[in-house]
Motif scaffolding. Structure first.
Motif, PDB file in Angstrom:
ATOM      1  N   GLU A   1      -0.726 -24.299  63.725  1.00  0.00           N
ATOM      2  CA  GLU A   1      -0.051 -23.107  63.565  1.00  0.00           C
ATOM      3  C   GLU A   1      -0.731 -22.210  62.673  1.00  0.00           C
ATOM      4  O   GLU A   1      -0.660 -21.151  62.697  1.00  0.00           O
ATOM      5  CB  GLU A   1       1.335 -23.192  63.088  1.00  0.00           C
ATOM      6  CG  GLU A   1       2.350 -23.972  64.309  1.00  0.00           C
ATOM      7  CD  GLU A   1       3.626 -24.488  63.316  1.00  0.00           C
ATOM      8  OE1 GLU A   1       3.784 -24.323  62.369  1.00  0.00           O
ATOM      9  OE2 GLU A   1       4.408 -25.019  64.194  1.00  0.00           O
ATOM     10  N   HIS A   2      -1.506 -22.782  61.762  1.00  0.00           N
ATOM     11  CA  HIS A   2      -2.461 -21.922  60.954  1.00  0.00           C
ATOM     12  C   HIS A   2      -3.689 -22.056  61.238  1.00  0.00           C
ATOM     13  O   HIS A   2      -4.695 -21.843  60.450  1.00  0.00           O
ATOM     14  CB  HIS A   2      -2.146 -22.652  59.541  1.00  0.00           C
ATOM     15  CG  HIS A   2      -0.712 -22.686  59.142  1.00  0.00           C
ATOM     16  ND1 HIS A   2       0.161 -21.529  58.951  1.00  0.00           N
ATOM     17  CD2 HIS A   2      -0.149 -23.778  59.124  1.00  0.00           C
ATOM     18  CE1 HIS A   2       1.229 -22.023  58.444  1.00  0.00           C
ATOM     19  NE2 HIS A   2       1.281 -23.295  58.753  1.00  0.00           N
ATOM     20  N   ASP A   3      -4.152 -22.228  62.497  1.00  0.00           N
ATOM     21  CA  ASP A   3      -5.535 -22.422  63.138  1.00  0.00           C
ATOM     22  C   ASP A   3      -6.402 -20.815  63.006  1.00  0.00           C
ATOM     23  O   ASP A   3      -5.649 -19.923  63.793  1.00  0.00           O
ATOM     24  CB  ASP A   3      -5.655 -22.814  64.378  1.00  0.00           C
ATOM     25  CG  ASP A   3      -7.029 -23.113  65.136  1.00  0.00           C
ATOM     26  OD1 ASP A   3      -7.936 -22.685  64.670  1.00  0.00           O
ATOM     27  OD2 ASP A   3      -7.205 -24.231  65.809  1.00  0.00           O
ATOM     28  N   ARG A   4      -7.306 -20.776  62.585  1.00  0.00           N
ATOM     29  CA  ARG A   4      -8.001 -19.475  62.554  1.00  0.00           C
ATOM     30  C   ARG A   4      -9.200 -19.253  63.154  1.00  0.00           C
ATOM     31  O   ARG A   4      -9.765 -18.474  63.285  1.00  0.00           O
ATOM     32  CB  ARG A   4      -8.456 -19.119  60.762  1.00  0.00           C
ATOM     33  CG  ARG A   4      -7.069 -18.706  60.255  1.00  0.00           C
ATOM     34  CD  ARG A   4      -7.284 -17.798  58.749  1.00  0.00           C
ATOM     35  NE  ARG A   4      -6.336 -17.590  58.186  1.00  0.00           N
ATOM     36  CZ  ARG A   4      -5.802 -18.013  56.943  1.00  0.00           C
ATOM     37  NH1 ARG A   4      -6.527 -18.850  56.310  1.00  0.00           N
ATOM     38  NH2 ARG A   4      -4.692 -17.475  56.594  1.00  0.00           N
TER      39      ARG A   4
ATOM     40  N   THR B   1       2.349 -27.752  69.170  1.00  0.00           N
ATOM     41  CA  THR B   1       1.778 -26.992  68.068  1.00  0.00           C
ATOM     42  C   THR B   1       2.188 -27.974  66.726  1.00  0.00           C
ATOM     43  O   THR B   1       3.033 -28.839  66.734  1.00  0.00           O
ATOM     44  CB  THR B   1       2.562 -25.870  67.789  1.00  0.00           C
ATOM     45  OG1 THR B   1       3.881 -25.901  67.615  1.00  0.00           O
ATOM     46  CG2 THR B   1       2.304 -24.905  68.776  1.00  0.00           C
TER      47      THR B   1
ATOM     48  N   PRO C   1       2.037 -28.105  62.237  1.00  0.00           N
ATOM     49  CA  PRO C   1       1.879 -27.150  60.874  1.00  0.00           C
ATOM     50  C   PRO C   1       0.909 -27.427  60.325  1.00  0.00           C
ATOM     51  O   PRO C   1       0.911 -27.414  58.831  1.00  0.00           O
ATOM     52  CB  PRO C   1       3.049 -27.482  60.443  1.00  0.00           C
ATOM     53  CG  PRO C   1       3.310 -29.181  60.599  1.00  0.00           C
ATOM     54  CD  PRO C   1       2.681 -29.289  61.983  1.00  0.00           C
TER      55      PRO C   1
ATOM     56  N   SER D   1      -4.003 -26.203  59.934  1.00  0.00           N
ATOM     57  CA  SER D   1      -5.122 -25.584  60.504  1.00  0.00           C
ATOM     58  C   SER D   1      -6.156 -26.324  61.092  1.00  0.00           C
ATOM     59  O   SER D   1      -5.770 -27.572  61.512  1.00  0.00           O
ATOM     60  CB  SER D   1      -5.717 -24.768  59.352  1.00  0.00           C
ATOM     61  OG  SER D   1      -6.351 -25.807  58.438  1.00  0.00           O
TER      62      SER D   1
END
Length: 83
Positions: free
Chosen positions: A27-30, A51, A53, A55
Motif C-alpha cells: 500500500e505504501h509502494d513508491r 495488498t 500495509p 512499502s
C-alpha cells in the motif's frame, strides 16, 4: 527498444491471460505504479489482487515476507490441481 519499453503496459495484455494470476502490491509502494498494478489484476480474467500495509522493500522483513509467502502458497494450493 527503450521507447518500446517506455510504452509497454502489462495491463494491455492482461485480458488475454488464461491462467490464474496473483498480483501483490504494498500500500505504501513508491517504486511501482499502483494504478497499473491494480489494472493488471482487474483486467486479467482470473486475476486476484493482494495488498499489504507496507512499502516496496519492506517485503524483506521476515514477518512481512512470511505473510506474503503464505498468501502465495495458499493461492497456488487453490489454483493448482492436486498431484
Amino acid at each position: 527498444m527503450l521507447l518500446q519499453m517506455l510504452r509497454y503496459k502489462h495491463g494491455d495484455h492482461a485480458p488475454r491471460l488464461r491462467m490464474p494470476l496473483l498480483v501483490s502490491i504494498g500500500e505504501h509502494d513508491r517504486e511501482t505504479v499502483a494504478a497499473d498494478t491494480v489494472e493488471l489484476a482487474d483486467r486479467a480474467p482470473r486475476g486476484e489482487l493482494r495488498t499489504y500495509p507496507f512499502s516496496h522493500f519492506e517485503i524483506y522483513r521476515p514477518d512481512n515476507r512470511d505473510k506474503v509467502v503464505a498468501d502465495q502458497i495458499g493461492f497456488l494450493r487453490r489454483v493448482l490441481p492436486a498431484m
